[in-house]
Design a protein around this motif. Structure first.
Motif, PDB file in Angstrom:
ATOM      1  N   ILE A 194      -6.463  27.821  -3.264  1.00 47.86           N
ATOM      2  CA  ILE A 194      -5.512  26.738  -2.999  1.00 47.86           C
ATOM      3  C   ILE A 194      -5.362  25.827  -4.214  1.00 47.86           C
ATOM      4  O   ILE A 194      -4.258  25.362  -4.535  1.00 47.86           O
ATOM      5  CB  ILE A 194      -5.948  25.918  -1.768  1.00 47.86           C
ATOM      6  CG1 ILE A 194      -6.077  26.835  -0.548  1.00 47.86           C
ATOM      7  CG2 ILE A 194      -4.940  24.811  -1.475  1.00 47.86           C
ATOM      8  CD1 ILE A 194      -4.818  27.595  -0.213  1.00 47.86           C
ATOM      9  N   PHE A 195      -6.469  25.566  -4.906  1.00 44.69           N
ATOM     10  CA  PHE A 195      -6.403  24.676  -6.069  1.00 44.69           C
ATOM     11  C   PHE A 195      -5.529  25.281  -7.169  1.00 44.69           C
ATOM     12  O   PHE A 195      -4.740  24.583  -7.808  1.00 44.69           O
ATOM     13  CB  PHE A 195      -7.813  24.390  -6.590  1.00 44.69           C
ATOM     14  CG  PHE A 195      -8.684  23.672  -5.608  1.00 44.69           C
ATOM     15  CD1 PHE A 195      -8.425  22.346  -5.269  1.00 44.69           C
ATOM     16  CD2 PHE A 195      -9.745  24.313  -4.996  1.00 44.69           C
ATOM     17  CE1 PHE A 195      -9.211  21.674  -4.358  1.00 44.69           C
ATOM     18  CE2 PHE A 195     -10.547  23.654  -4.080  1.00 44.69           C
ATOM     19  CZ  PHE A 195     -10.276  22.326  -3.750  1.00 44.69           C
ATOM     20  N   GLU A 198      -1.909  24.946  -6.042  1.00 44.20           N
ATOM     21  CA  GLU A 198      -1.433  23.561  -6.186  1.00 44.20           C
ATOM     22  C   GLU A 198      -1.100  23.242  -7.639  1.00 44.20           C
ATOM     23  O   GLU A 198      -0.067  22.632  -7.938  1.00 44.20           O
ATOM     24  CB  GLU A 198      -2.503  22.585  -5.673  1.00 44.20           C
ATOM     25  CG  GLU A 198      -2.653  22.562  -4.161  1.00 44.20           C
ATOM     26  CD  GLU A 198      -3.776  21.639  -3.721  1.00 44.20           C
ATOM     27  OE1 GLU A 198      -4.651  21.325  -4.560  1.00 44.20           O
ATOM     28  OE2 GLU A 198      -3.762  21.237  -2.544  1.00 44.20           O
ATOM     29  N   GLU A 199      -1.969  23.662  -8.542  1.00 40.00           N
ATOM     30  CA  GLU A 199      -1.754  23.399  -9.966  1.00 40.00           C
ATOM     31  C   GLU A 199      -0.503  24.112 -10.470  1.00 40.00           C
ATOM     32  O   GLU A 199       0.285  23.540 -11.234  1.00 40.00           O
ATOM     33  CB  GLU A 199      -2.986  23.849 -10.747  1.00 40.00           C
ATOM     34  CG  GLU A 199      -2.921  23.496 -12.231  1.00 40.00           C
ATOM     35  CD  GLU A 199      -4.207  23.877 -12.961  1.00 40.00           C
ATOM     36  OE1 GLU A 199      -4.201  23.829 -14.208  1.00 40.00           O
ATOM     37  OE2 GLU A 199      -5.187  24.236 -12.290  1.00 40.00           O
ATOM     38  N   LEU A 201       2.197  25.079  -8.704  1.00 39.34           N
ATOM     39  CA  LEU A 201       3.405  24.476  -8.132  1.00 39.34           C
ATOM     40  C   LEU A 201       3.693  23.111  -8.765  1.00 39.34           C
ATOM     41  O   LEU A 201       4.851  22.768  -9.014  1.00 39.34           O
ATOM     42  CB  LEU A 201       3.245  24.342  -6.612  1.00 39.34           C
ATOM     43  CG  LEU A 201       3.197  25.666  -5.834  1.00 39.34           C
ATOM     44  CD1 LEU A 201       2.801  25.427  -4.387  1.00 39.34           C
ATOM     45  CD2 LEU A 201       4.531  26.383  -5.911  1.00 39.34           C
ATOM     46  N   ALA A 202       2.634  22.336  -9.026  1.00 41.44           N
ATOM     47  CA  ALA A 202       2.827  21.034  -9.667  1.00 41.44           C
ATOM     48  C   ALA A 202       3.379  21.206 -11.073  1.00 41.44           C
ATOM     49  O   ALA A 202       4.278  20.461 -11.503  1.00 41.44           O
ATOM     50  CB  ALA A 202       1.504  20.276  -9.700  1.00 41.44           C
ATOM     51  N   ASP A 208       7.656  18.433  -3.107  1.00 41.19           N
ATOM     52  CA  ASP A 208       6.492  18.334  -2.230  1.00 41.19           C
ATOM     53  C   ASP A 208       6.708  19.056  -0.903  1.00 41.19           C
ATOM     54  O   ASP A 208       5.779  19.678  -0.361  1.00 41.19           O
ATOM     55  CB  ASP A 208       6.150  16.868  -1.959  1.00 41.19           C
ATOM     56  CG  ASP A 208       5.567  16.172  -3.185  1.00 41.19           C
ATOM     57  OD1 ASP A 208       5.145  16.898  -4.116  1.00 41.19           O
ATOM     58  OD2 ASP A 208       5.535  14.936  -3.217  1.00 41.19           O
ATOM     59  N   CYS A 211       6.123  22.645  -1.536  1.00 40.23           N
ATOM     60  CA  CYS A 211       4.711  22.845  -1.873  1.00 40.23           C
ATOM     61  C   CYS A 211       3.865  22.898  -0.601  1.00 40.23           C
ATOM     62  O   CYS A 211       3.019  23.775  -0.438  1.00 40.23           O
ATOM     63  CB  CYS A 211       4.209  21.711  -2.769  1.00 40.23           C
ATOM     64  SG  CYS A 211       4.775  21.794  -4.480  1.00 40.23           S
ATOM     65  N   ASN A 212       4.108  21.951   0.290  1.00 35.75           N
ATOM     66  CA  ASN A 212       3.349  21.900   1.538  1.00 35.75           C
ATOM     67  C   ASN A 212       3.588  23.147   2.384  1.00 35.75           C
ATOM     68  O   ASN A 212       2.658  23.690   2.994  1.00 35.75           O
ATOM     69  CB  ASN A 212       3.727  20.651   2.334  1.00 35.75           C
ATOM     70  CG  ASN A 212       3.299  19.370   1.636  1.00 35.75           C
ATOM     71  OD1 ASN A 212       2.334  19.370   0.861  1.00 35.75           O
ATOM     72  ND2 ASN A 212       3.997  18.275   1.898  1.00 35.75           N
ATOM     73  N   LEU A 215       1.725  26.172   0.688  1.00 37.41           N
ATOM     74  CA  LEU A 215       0.274  26.081   0.812  1.00 37.41           C
ATOM     75  C   LEU A 215      -0.178  26.242   2.259  1.00 37.41           C
ATOM     76  O   LEU A 215      -1.286  26.721   2.527  1.00 37.41           O
ATOM     77  CB  LEU A 215      -0.212  24.739   0.262  1.00 37.41           C
ATOM     78  CG  LEU A 215       0.016  24.520  -1.235  1.00 37.41           C
ATOM     79  CD1 LEU A 215      -0.384  23.101  -1.641  1.00 37.41           C
ATOM     80  CD2 LEU A 215      -0.765  25.534  -2.057  1.00 37.41           C
ATOM     81  N   LYS A 216       0.686  25.859   3.187  1.00 35.57           N
ATOM     82  CA  LYS A 216       0.364  25.954   4.614  1.00 35.57           C
ATOM     83  C   LYS A 216       0.264  27.410   5.077  1.00 35.57           C
ATOM     84  O   LYS A 216      -0.371  27.696   6.090  1.00 35.57           O
ATOM     85  CB  LYS A 216       1.446  25.221   5.418  1.00 35.57           C
ATOM     86  CG  LYS A 216       1.156  25.069   6.898  1.00 35.57           C
ATOM     87  CD  LYS A 216       0.099  24.027   7.177  1.00 35.57           C
ATOM     88  CE  LYS A 216      -0.045  23.795   8.674  1.00 35.57           C
ATOM     89  NZ  LYS A 216      -1.201  22.918   8.988  1.00 35.57           N
TER      90      LYS A 216
END
Length: 302
Positions: A194-195, A198-199, A201-202, A208, A211-212, A215-216
């Motif tokens: 997940i980390f 997140e990195e 996508l950022a 956001d 992104c959510n 990740l979901k």
């Protein structure tokens, strides 16, 4: 030098005695189940032209292939996976057929993996391919056949985890991700990293909201009830169609009577690019890798 001659290279091993007898018995039991479902035996070459397993088709990375050359200078590859060979064979001999085609096969595959991974470089694979049938009933047939074949070997404690790559791809398309970003993200999601996701996508400046949603995806695993929750997260047609297909698939699997062996995982995304819809992996106790896996590949014949 003499000592080297009696040892096998790294990643391969001899199988003999009682172990080999058990292996042959299991192969025979599974083979009988495949034949009972109407799958006919087919044998393809141990090596093929490199293009059959090229990056565009999306199987094993080039660095993990055993490559060599023929007298004409063509690059040849020991097969790392049977499915591209099956597709190549079907494209050559059966493209004029308009009825479902059922193949089954048995043979060894060869992958030049790192010695540190603890995996054998030569393994025996048994499998089946159902071609020219795009229905959810075809998906169910393969999964039910896998369950019944494993039960026939005497295995009782196992679980078939089912995913649908179109659910993830639908969200990626909605978020406007390019192909490279989608592939990188798939690696992270598939590995439950997940980390890393997140990195990534950022760094790509993804909104956001998307992104959510992306990740979901990793949270949606378990019984059939997770499909309803996953369907409520998305609004794009592609992902919703994927959920609808999985729900229909479950209904058909219930008619086969194998639903107790089935669970769902929408974060399961294969490293093979050729999968286009329903995919599955089978897990059991004491084994860190899937003991069976497969999926739909509607574009590979093309």
């Amino acid at each position: 030098m003499n000592k080297q001659l009696v040892h096998t290279p790294e990643g391969v091993r001899d199988i003999y005695g009682k172990e080999y007898a058990r292996k042959l018995t299991v192969e025979d039991v599974i083979h009988q189940q495949l034949n009972l479902y109407g799958y006919q035996d087919i044998q393809t070459p141990t090596f093929e032209f490199f293009d059959v397993f090229s990056k565009e088709i999306g199987t094993t990375p080039s660095k993990e292939l055993y490559k060599f050359f023929d007298k004409e200078g063509n690059t040849l590859v020991l097969r790392p996976d049977f499915t591209p060979s099956m597709a190549r064979c079907a494209a050559k001999y059966f493209m004029d057929e308009n009825i479902p085609i059922r193949f089954c096969y048995l043979g060894n595959t060869f992958t030049n993996t790192s010695n540190l991974q603890g995996k054998l470089k030569e393994v025996t694979q048994m499998g089946a391919e159902l071609i020219n049938d795009g229905s959810v009933e075809a998906d169910a047939e393969l999964i039910a056949m896998v369950v019944e074949a494993l039960l026939a070997t005497g295995l009782r404690d196992f679980q078939v985890s089912i995913g649908e790559v179109e659910y993830f791809k639908g969200i990626c398309a909605q978020a406007g991700l390019d192909e490279q970003t989608e592939n990188e993200l798939r690696e992270f999601i598939s590995g439950k990293n997940i980390f890393g996701a997140e990195e990534l996508l950022a760094g790509k400046g993804v909104a956001d909201t998307y992104c959510n949603m992306l990740l979901k995806v990793t949270d949606y695993f378990g019984s059939v009830e997770v499909l309803k929750e996953a369907g409520g997260l998305v609004c794009n047609t592609r992902s919703l169609n994927a959920i609808e297909r999985l729900q229909k698939l479950y209904q058909v699997l219930c008619r086969y009577g194998v639903e107790k062996y089935v669970s769902f995982d929408l974060g399961m995304l294969s490293k093979y690019n050729y999968y286009t819809g329903v995919i599955f992996k089978v897990y059991t106790y004491g084994v860190g890798e899937p003991i069976a896996k497969g999926g739909r590949y509607d574009h590979l014949l093309g």
